[in-house]
Write a protein that holds these residues in place. Structure first.
Motif, PDB file in Angstrom:
ATOM      1  N   GLN A 684       0.822  -1.205   0.000  1.00 33.21           N
ATOM      2  CA  GLN A 684       0.000   0.000   0.000  1.00 33.21           C
ATOM      3  C   GLN A 684       0.860   1.260   0.000  1.00 33.21           C
ATOM      4  O   GLN A 684       0.575   2.240  -0.710  1.00 33.21           O
ATOM      5  CB  GLN A 684      -0.926  -0.023   1.224  1.00 33.21           C
ATOM      6  N   ALA A 685       1.947   1.227   0.814  1.00 31.48           N
ATOM      7  CA  ALA A 685       2.822   2.403   0.855  1.00 31.48           C
ATOM      8  C   ALA A 685       3.516   2.615  -0.481  1.00 31.48           C
ATOM      9  O   ALA A 685       3.611   3.755  -0.974  1.00 31.48           O
ATOM     10  CB  ALA A 685       3.855   2.240   1.977  1.00 31.48           C
ATOM     11  N   GLN A 686       4.004   1.533  -1.105  1.00 26.59           N
ATOM     12  CA  GLN A 686       4.642   1.674  -2.409  1.00 26.59           C
ATOM     13  C   GLN A 686       3.643   2.147  -3.465  1.00 26.59           C
ATOM     14  O   GLN A 686       3.985   2.938  -4.342  1.00 26.59           O
ATOM     15  CB  GLN A 686       5.243   0.329  -2.822  1.00 26.59           C
ATOM     16  N   ARG A 687       2.412   1.705  -3.340  1.00 26.98           N
ATOM     17  CA  ARG A 687       1.384   2.144  -4.300  1.00 26.98           C
ATOM     18  C   ARG A 687       1.100   3.641  -4.154  1.00 26.98           C
ATOM     19  O   ARG A 687       1.011   4.380  -5.151  1.00 26.98           O
ATOM     20  CB  ARG A 687       0.106   1.348  -4.071  1.00 26.98           C
ATOM     21  N   ALA A 688       0.962   4.118  -2.890  1.00 26.23           N
ATOM     22  CA  ALA A 688       0.714   5.548  -2.666  1.00 26.23           C
ATOM     23  C   ALA A 688       1.896   6.391  -3.148  1.00 26.23           C
ATOM     24  O   ALA A 688       1.713   7.443  -3.797  1.00 26.23           O
ATOM     25  CB  ALA A 688       0.457   5.794  -1.173  1.00 26.23           C
ATOM     26  N   ARG A 689       3.119   5.936  -2.867  1.00 27.67           N
ATOM     27  CA  ARG A 689       4.305   6.668  -3.308  1.00 27.67           C
ATOM     28  C   ARG A 689       4.392   6.708  -4.838  1.00 27.67           C
ATOM     29  O   ARG A 689       4.722   7.741  -5.430  1.00 27.67           O
ATOM     30  CB  ARG A 689       5.549   6.009  -2.705  1.00 27.67           C
ATOM     31  N   LEU A 691       1.840   6.570  -6.903  1.00 26.35           N
ATOM     32  CA  LEU A 691       0.802   7.470  -7.408  1.00 26.35           C
ATOM     33  C   LEU A 691       1.206   8.930  -7.250  1.00 26.35           C
ATOM     34  O   LEU A 691       0.950   9.768  -8.147  1.00 26.35           O
ATOM     35  CB  LEU A 691      -0.511   7.192  -6.675  1.00 26.35           C
ATOM     36  N   GLU A 692       1.835   9.279  -6.131  1.00 29.50           N
ATOM     37  CA  GLU A 692       2.287  10.661  -5.939  1.00 29.50           C
ATOM     38  C   GLU A 692       3.337  11.049  -6.980  1.00 29.50           C
ATOM     39  O   GLU A 692       3.272  12.133  -7.579  1.00 29.50           O
ATOM     40  CB  GLU A 692       2.837  10.829  -4.531  1.00 29.50           C
ATOM     41  N   GLU A 693       4.318  10.174  -7.190  1.00 24.33           N
ATOM     42  CA  GLU A 693       5.370  10.480  -8.160  1.00 24.33           C
ATOM     43  C   GLU A 693       4.793  10.610  -9.565  1.00 24.33           C
ATOM     44  O   GLU A 693       5.142  11.534 -10.308  1.00 24.33           O
ATOM     45  CB  GLU A 693       6.433   9.381  -8.124  1.00 24.33           C
TER      46      GLU A 693
END
Length: 816
Positions: A684-689, A691-693
């Motif tokens: 989940q954290a890698q997915r959010a990061r 998406l932000e990038e």
């Protein structure tokens, strides 16, 4: 008396044709009903209490039946039986046919030659006839046989007794065209088949349906299980409907057959003949055995055939290769009787031809495997000879069952090695098989060993067949389960090979035990010394002995007869009259491949260059080939460098590279390891990061794209305004002369002054193409059309309106 006429045709007896059909149909219905009533009256139900306390319904035959005419059969079946000369019933037929006619499942066991085939063919025809089975109803009965020959025999009997029925019957066995069987399979009412081919059609033929199957028959069920068809039969039963009548018949009942009966039969009737009899074989069969060593079996067989030239003989061997060798060798010996051979490796057409020839002949001898041992009915067989001991008592019963059929007289002889006698006699006594020992007269024996040796020496193909026959027979002994009878260490295999005319016993790879361990653990030098000493001990030289070419053939060890010739070819003269052995690999650098590799990392030094073709005692190190430097310290390692495949095994695994359309290489996306993925955080954290990038990157790209679009529009408007101003002022652009440009002027000014591609495209779009004049228009019409276009060009807007002034100008133009 004149016949009455109805319509356009005259009907005799004044009866319409439709009435005749209806009367015939009604008469058929009445006949079927009478047969059904007669069958129900013939067999009555009786309640039987088993030993375990459970009750079972059994069926008893009320009337006394001796002939087929006493059975409630249809006219077509009775007529076919009479035409085929079947009159009286055997014991198994008397017990099985009435119960099968009533629709009960049958588990039948009877001696060989007791008439089991008619026990299931008559119920098959009658049950389908009473159900008024037609071609449109599909498959009604399926009969499975273990061998092709038995399936063909069942099909021939079915054709004879069912010749007056309207059913369609087919034979589905291997060795025939699969496509032809597929085309006709859907139209068959009765099928006689082998398990493998039937399962193939069930899996691959789409038009083949068995949903309406009424009867399933398994003939020689124990043999079907023993031949490895158990899985195929189980798969076939899975395809069949549960509501059906099933019948299993065999001369011997085994545990596998009982297991199959529990799975596929519903409350079956066990029909057995002569359960309390003193013998499991027919009383008219005379059974004998002869104790003869393995090395004397072929001599005994040849002498027996020579003494029975006016008889019909079947000789059984363990394998097909033995059958081929015996047939080819005895054919050269010409015993004076027609010889045939039959085994499973032959093609289907040859097998049919051989069986028909042997059936039609009066005096003949056929060498065969156990393919012939089950169910086949050869008329008037006098002798059954078993050269090789059968694997068990059941196989013996089926083999000797080829003679003494239907109450006739027959004789059987079995050849036993001294090591097989005790164990085999115990197995036969357990099965209630009476057998007597006989001795062969020495005057009747004939030695054929020397003749076979001569034939093997002159004919290499016969020698090759003999070697294959020896190996197959030895393997058959090795894989036998009953080690009390078949102990391979007690057989004289060397003498058996010599009796076949072979120069020595071929090597058997599957032998294990102390010899294999000794060979594995001993050194080569010790083994070579032991072999030399064994040869000296085994073959002492005699001065007065005369050695023939056959003796030399038997003593020959080295079969490489071309080695001396090759040595003479590559020998060279050293100049002193002596011949020296030259190296065959040295051809004065003719087509020699020499690869120069850097040694110790110094590729520029000529002293450290390593030539693969050269060899030396000093070790050399070559870095860069694998993970570790490669050390060359022997000739074997030097040969390794000459092989590209072996060098690739030493190198590390390379990275995969792909090329795009422009030829630029790039690494494809590789799947990341799970551990490396978890080190970078949760999913989940890698997915959010991610998406932000990606969102930030998209915003930056969007800003750049918008700015680029604004710049293009502004340049476009400026060029357009400049062009319109030039047209109003009537000023034309003068092309600057490059030669008049001064030294300080920019040399690229000329290129910048040229119109761009976008300007040219816009001018091409604004410049209307001249329309060709129609046939009905004149010059005045063309001028008016041109004027209209010019007015529309003045009033139109070339570009999309962006400001309020542009919209006002567009509205004014439209109003004008």
């Amino acid at each position: 008396m004149a016949s009455a006429t109805i319509g356009r045709k005259s009907i005799p007896n004044g009866r319409p044709k439709g009435d005749a059909r209806s009367l015939k149909k009604k008469r058929d219905i009445d006949d079927v009903q009478k047969l059904q009533n007669a069958v129900s009256e013939l067999v009555g139900d009786r309640l039987v209490v088993r030993k375990d306390g459970n009750a079972k319904t059994s069926q008893d035959i009320k009337a006394e039946i001796k002939n087929f005419a006493d059975l409630p059969l249809s006219q077509t079946t009775a007529k076919g039986l009479e035409a085929s000369h079947f009159k009286s019933l055997t014991d198994i037929q008397l017990k099985a046919v009435p119960r099968a006619l009533k629709g009960r499942d049958i588990l039948g066991a009877a001696k060989t030659g007791s008439g089991k085939t008619l026990s299931f063919l008559i119920p098959v025809l009658e049950n389908l006839y009473r159900q008024k089975w037609t071609e449109l109803d599909g498959l009604g009965a399926l009969i499975i046989s273990p061998t092709r020959e038995l399936a063909i025999q069942i099909f021939e009997v079915l054709r004879k007794i069912g010749r007056y029925h309207t059913f369609s019957a087919g034979l589905v066995i291997g060795g025939r065209s699969l496509q032809e069987e597929r085309e006709r399979l859907g139209r068959m009412n009765i099928l006689v088949c082998t398990p493998g081919r039937m399962l193939q059609h069930m899996d691959q033929t789409a038009a083949f349906e068995v949903d309406n199957l009424q009867m399933l028959v398994l003939d020689e069920a124990d043999r079907i299980m023993d031949m490895g068809f158990q899985m195929s039969v189980d798969a076939i039963i899975e395809h069949l409907p549960k509501q059906r009548q099933t019948m299993l018949f065999s001369a011997t009942q085994t545990k596998k057959v009982s297991d199959l009966a529990r799975l596929s039969l519903r409350d079956p009737e066990y029909v057995a003949v002569d359960e309390g009899a003193s013998s499991a074989t027919p009383s008219t069969l005379q059974q004998h055995y002869v104790v003869t060593p393995l090395a004397e079996k072929l001599n005994t067989l040849y002498g027996f055939i020579k003494a029975s030239l006016k008889s019909k003989i079947i000789v059984f061997f363990s394998s097909g290769k033995q059958v081929r060798f015996a047939y080819e060798s005895f054919r050269h010996l010409q015993p004076g009787i027609p010889l045939l051979h039959l085994h499973g490796r032959q093609k289907q057409a040859a097998r049919l031809d051989i069986t028909s020839k042997f059936s039609a002949s009066k005096n003949a001898c056929i060498f065969a495997t156990d393919v012939v041992a089950r169910g086949l009915d050869f008329p008037a067989v006098d002798w059954v000879i078993q050269v090789d001991c059968p694997e068990d008592a059941d196989t013996y019963i089926h083999r000797v069952g080829r003679t003494a059929r239907y109450g006739r007289v027959g004789r059987a002889v079995m050849f036993l090695d001294p090591s097989e006698e005790e164990g085999m006699l115990k197995r036969l006594a357990h099965k209630k098989v009476p057998i007597e020992k006989i001795n062969i007269r020495e005057k009747k024996q004939q030695k054929v060993q020397n003749q076979l040796q001569n034939m093997c020496f002159q004919d290499p193909e016969l020698k090759y067949l003999g070697q294959k026959a020896f190996v197959s027979y030895t393997r058959s002994l090795f894989v036998q389960k009953d080690k009390d009878i078949f102990d391979i260490s007690k057989y004289n295999l060397e003498g058996y090979a010599a009796s076949m005319g072979l120069p020595g016993a071929p090597k058997i790879k599957f032998q294990r035990g102390d010899d294999a361990k000794r060979l594995k653990n001993a050194s080569r030098a010790a083994l070579s010394s032991e072999e030399d000493s064994d040869r000296e001990e085994e073959k002492p030289k005699k001065k007065d002995e005369v050695r023939t070419r056959y003796d030399r053939m038997f003593e020959r060890r080295n079969q490489d007869v071309l080695s001396g010739h090759y040595s003479k070819m590559i020998a060279e003269d050293d100049g002193n009259g002596l011949e020296t052995q030259a190296d065959a690999d040295e051809d004065d650098d003719f087509l020699s491949v020499k690869r120069v590799l850097p040694v110790d990392g110094n590729s520029s030094s000529e002293e450290n260059e390593f030539d693969i073709a050269a060899s030396g005692p000093a070790a050399k190190v070559i870095p860069g080939i694998g993970r570790e430097p490669l050390v060359i310290d022997s000739n074997r390692m030097e040969k390794l460098l000459k092989s590209k495949k072996k060098l690739l095994k030493l190198k590390e695994k390379g990275q995969k590279v792909k090329f795009d359309d422009e030829g630029v290489p790039y690494e494809p996306n590789n799947v990341e390891n799970e551990e490396d993925f978890r080190k970078r955080g949760s999913a989940q954290a890698q997915r959010a990061r991610f998406l932000e990038e990606e969102a930030a990157r998209v915003r930056e790209a969007d800003i750049e794209d918008k700015q680029l679009a604004k710049d293009k529009k502004r340049d476009k408007r400026e060029k357009k305004r400049a062009r319109e101003a030039a047209e109003r002022d009537g000023v034309e652009d003068e092309t600057p002369d490059l030669g008049e440009a001064g030294e300080d002027e920019d040399p690229m000014a000329l290129l910048r002054s040229l119109p761009l591609d976008d300007d040219e495209n816009e001018e091409a779009e604004e410049r209307p193409a001249k329309r060709p004049r129609k046939w009905f228009e004149d010059e005045s019409d063309e001028e008016r059309e041109t004027a209209k276009k010019n007015n529309s060009r003045v009033s139109g807007v070339a570009d999309e309106p962006e400001t309020l002034e542009d919209l006002e100008a567009l509205a004014a133009g439209l109003l004008n």
